[in-house]
Enzyme design. Sequence first.
Site, PDB file in Angstrom:
ATOM      1  N   HIS A 133       0.814  -1.206   0.000  1.00 49.23           N
ATOM      2  CA  HIS A 133       0.000   0.000   0.000  1.00 49.23           C
ATOM      3  C   HIS A 133       0.852   1.261   0.000  1.00 49.23           C
ATOM      4  CE1 HIS A 133      -2.932   3.113   1.166  1.00 49.23           C
ATOM      5  NE2 HIS A 133      -3.733   2.371   0.433  1.00 49.23           N
ATOM      6  N   HIS A 166     -14.514   5.648  -2.044  1.00 50.69           N
ATOM      7  CA  HIS A 166     -14.613   4.380  -1.314  1.00 50.69           C
ATOM      8  C   HIS A 166     -15.780   4.427  -0.340  1.00 50.69           C
ATOM      9  CE1 HIS A 166     -11.803   5.710   2.221  1.00 50.69           C
ATOM     10  NE2 HIS A 166     -13.041   5.669   2.655  1.00 50.69           N
TER      11      HIS A 166
END
Length: 361
Positions: free
Chosen positions: A291, A315
């Site tokens: 990430h 998101h």
Amino acid sequence: MESAIPSHLQTARSRHRRVPDDYTPPYPSFVARHKPAVKSVTMAYFGAQYRGEPTAAATKALAGIATRFAGENGPTHWDRAQYVDQAGFTNVVSVAYWDDAARFDAFLPKARDAWTGSEPGAGVGRFIEVLRPRVERYETLFSSLGRPEGVAVLADGMSGEVQEHAYWGGMRDRIPLSQTDAMTPGGEPRVVRDGARIRVVAHDNLCLIRSGQDWSDTEASERKMYLDDVEPVLREGMDFLRDEGAPIGCYANRYMRVLDAGGAPTEKSYGQSWWKSLAALERWAESHPTHVRIFGAAMKYLSTLGPNAKLRLYHEVTVAAADEQFFEYLDCHERTGMLGAVSPWVAAELGSTGEAGRLAP
């Protein structure tokens, strides 16, 4: 500057935010706003799984659930996406959203009987994964206005610029329940067999994230930058979570391409993953090399283009109570969705050697 938490859900904090009150984010972001009368939402994933090209049975099943969605008590919004999983199976997932619990309660029994109630056959696995969180238990975030996705399509509108973003811990701070609750997971996943159907009973404070990308508005140079420099790094991280996520608390990950009404791929994608806890998701986001590389590639992209960037990002993150979850699988392989959370049972049931196979009744 608004708070991501709507005023009617704000309460005296016993747990503090990760930033001070005078924090100013470096770029704008927005959240979906429901009417105060909305107390909960439903997110229902109806998946079909098969190898190779779509069979007649798969095509019929997908057409059937689309017809049900359009019928009585169907969802306010639904979309469909596809990916090939770690075992080589194509998964087509129709994701439906309701903000009326009574309508979903009326819809589910017949839809469930049609989707996972029949005997396995024709090489098509099917699954239903449902969360029904109270609005205090989830959050959304959008990089731009004008094109809601997922659960945000149900909202009354979008906020102005919000404060709680662009720092580690922002997604937790946007969840209203975080004002007073650590949302720590409780219990262990277990299995209930119902003939050929397998239900996974998860645990309190299970976490779901759907994190999407839309590059349909990008033009030549920006599109090339996204597809050449950002998307491969994103895919690498998604593949890591799919294949090796279990030790860090990721039960399952799907990196899916959104399909249009005719079943063709669009220029939209999203990652969708089930996590043991919000804290596990946060640890991956903050510190895992996969990430860190995604974040670095995205920041380079956005800092290069600045406000001219046309890539849209969003998101939705949910932390669901134990009684807000339902997972059911029929003739799916043993690493499908939340079956990955009960892998010791799967291994014992199948005499697994590590190779993906179908779960027989």
